[in-house]
Design an enzyme around this catalytic site. Sequence first.
Site, PDB file in Angstrom:
ATOM      1  N   CYS A  86       0.838  -1.202   0.000  1.00 36.71           N
ATOM      2  CA  CYS A  86       0.000   0.000   0.000  1.00 36.71           C
ATOM      3  C   CYS A  86       0.875   1.256   0.000  1.00 36.71           C
ATOM      4  CB  CYS A  86      -0.977  -0.040   1.180  1.00 36.71           C
ATOM      5  SG  CYS A  86      -2.376   1.086   0.977  1.00 36.71           S
ATOM      6  N   HIS A 181      -3.646  -5.438   0.626  1.00 36.98           N
ATOM      7  CA  HIS A 181      -3.080  -5.843   1.921  1.00 36.98           C
ATOM      8  C   HIS A 181      -3.050  -7.371   2.046  1.00 36.98           C
ATOM      9  CE1 HIS A 181      -2.788  -1.904   3.919  1.00 36.98           C
ATOM     10  NE2 HIS A 181      -3.786  -1.574   3.117  1.00 36.98           N
ATOM     11  N   GLU A 183      -1.700  -9.070   4.327  1.00 35.70           N
ATOM     12  CA  GLU A 183      -1.663  -9.490   5.731  1.00 35.70           C
ATOM     13  C   GLU A 183      -3.040  -9.741   6.325  1.00 35.70           C
ATOM     14  OE1 GLU A 183      -1.611  -4.931   5.881  1.00 35.70           O
ATOM     15  OE2 GLU A 183      -0.985  -6.536   4.526  1.00 35.70           O
TER      16      GLU A 183
END
Length: 525
Positions: A86, A181, A183
Amino acid sequence: MALDIHAHRILILDFGSQYTQLIARRVREIGVYCELHPFDMDDEAIREFAPKGVILAGGPESVHEANSPRCPQAVFDLGVPVFGICYGMQTMAEQLGGKVEGSELREFGYARVDVVGKSRLLDGIEDHIDADGLFGLDVWMSHGDKVTKMPEDFHILASTPSCPIAGMFSDERRYYGVQFHPEVTHTKQGGRILSRFILDICECEALWTPSKIAEDAIAQVRAQVGTDNVLLGLSGGVDSSVVAALLHKAIGDQLTCVFVDNGLLRLHEGEQVMAMFAENMGVKVIRANAEDQFLNNLAGESDPEKKRKIIGRTFIDVFDAQSNKLDNIKYLAQGTIYPDVIESAGAKSGKAHVIKSHHNVGGLPEEMNLKLVEPLRELFKDEVRRLGLELGLPYDMVYRHPFPGPGLGVRILGEVKKEYADLLRRADHIFIEELRKADWYHKVSQAFVVFQPVKSVGVVGDGRRYAWVVALRAVETIDFMTARWAHLPYELLETVSGRIINEIEGISRVTYDVSSKPPATIEWE
């Protein structure tokens, strides 16, 4: 000789994203040690850390605004793989000669990206293959800006209709950037993407495992403490319990634990702690029965913050009095964990500063003049739990729901009295017991009962009862920063309510809290 478990390590630079700690937890789950540091970490410290790879995390700022955070140049001089996520991708692009602009169409939430470039990072990783043979990924986006021009020698990795450069890569330099993202669990293949970067591209070995963490922590404690004696405040919570088990395994009788029974614990908790540690494990535990002292100090006080401070001060007084009876104590052990360490890094002008020691006991008298032992300070909570299992602690103890430091003192609204604490203990015990029976205990993140100092009319048999009201609270959450109330089955709520009212004479009404966080907090006080 076996490699040190910290030998293969990843550096994560924090630009202020709410997901940064989550990245670190995902890296650890892969089996590789990592550390989180502020984006303005100095060049020398970066070189000394000697990572095998660097992850540039997200952040709320805009790269094209003045004074927005930048990645230290040392990162690009290391010659190791770099993964920008990002904002991390955007600052990488801008710093290496690309261009970033604001986007008219912001992307927040679920999205599908098309994988358009053949890279080491995403090769063979996809959620969909369309009729034209194009690979697609289901991901989580959270960005307003976008890369409009890539640095030289970079190629497009992924794209969406509103963000043509949703990912970029240079296999030659081992630099990768994604606008989504990986994660978060919403990005279905996120774990595989991070594993690919860390294990394959950075060539890290998975040395960070519970058994090796336990061996390393025991060796570190022995090296630090030597033959000196250590004091630990044992609460029965996960962190202090794991510290007790670890230190006992490392130094045996050199450890003395003080368990302060403040009269605000759960039903039979004191007996359970003593049975587990003193009787079963042979740990030296001093039980300080201080219920009267706590309740006397709390008498007449109804302000939540003042109650917390009274409980904290009284704990220190009791702990200090017990420690003064002991000879030759040189170290104080604490259950400080990695998020405590991260959070004690200050933030001025939006910039993180050097991480400093965090004292989770908070306010223990300096004149105790003890050195600190903090064997969990590198670990996240989920790692602490896995370490507890590795050390032989029971699953039910290690995976208990969180319990606040002030105990029932903040679950009794208003003034704390022994009568209220006794009623609340029993009601809470019934709620937890029924959750376990119905196989709901581990489906919710936290569940408890709140005592309300309000009386309500009830009818029991032919008699009228005027008694107290309690509220049941159960929530589901990943990080405790946000939470939704748990949609427990009506039949379960009916059983719990019926048992509490029928078995506890002092309670006439049971309510269920259907507030989420935000706007409500999880605890009532």
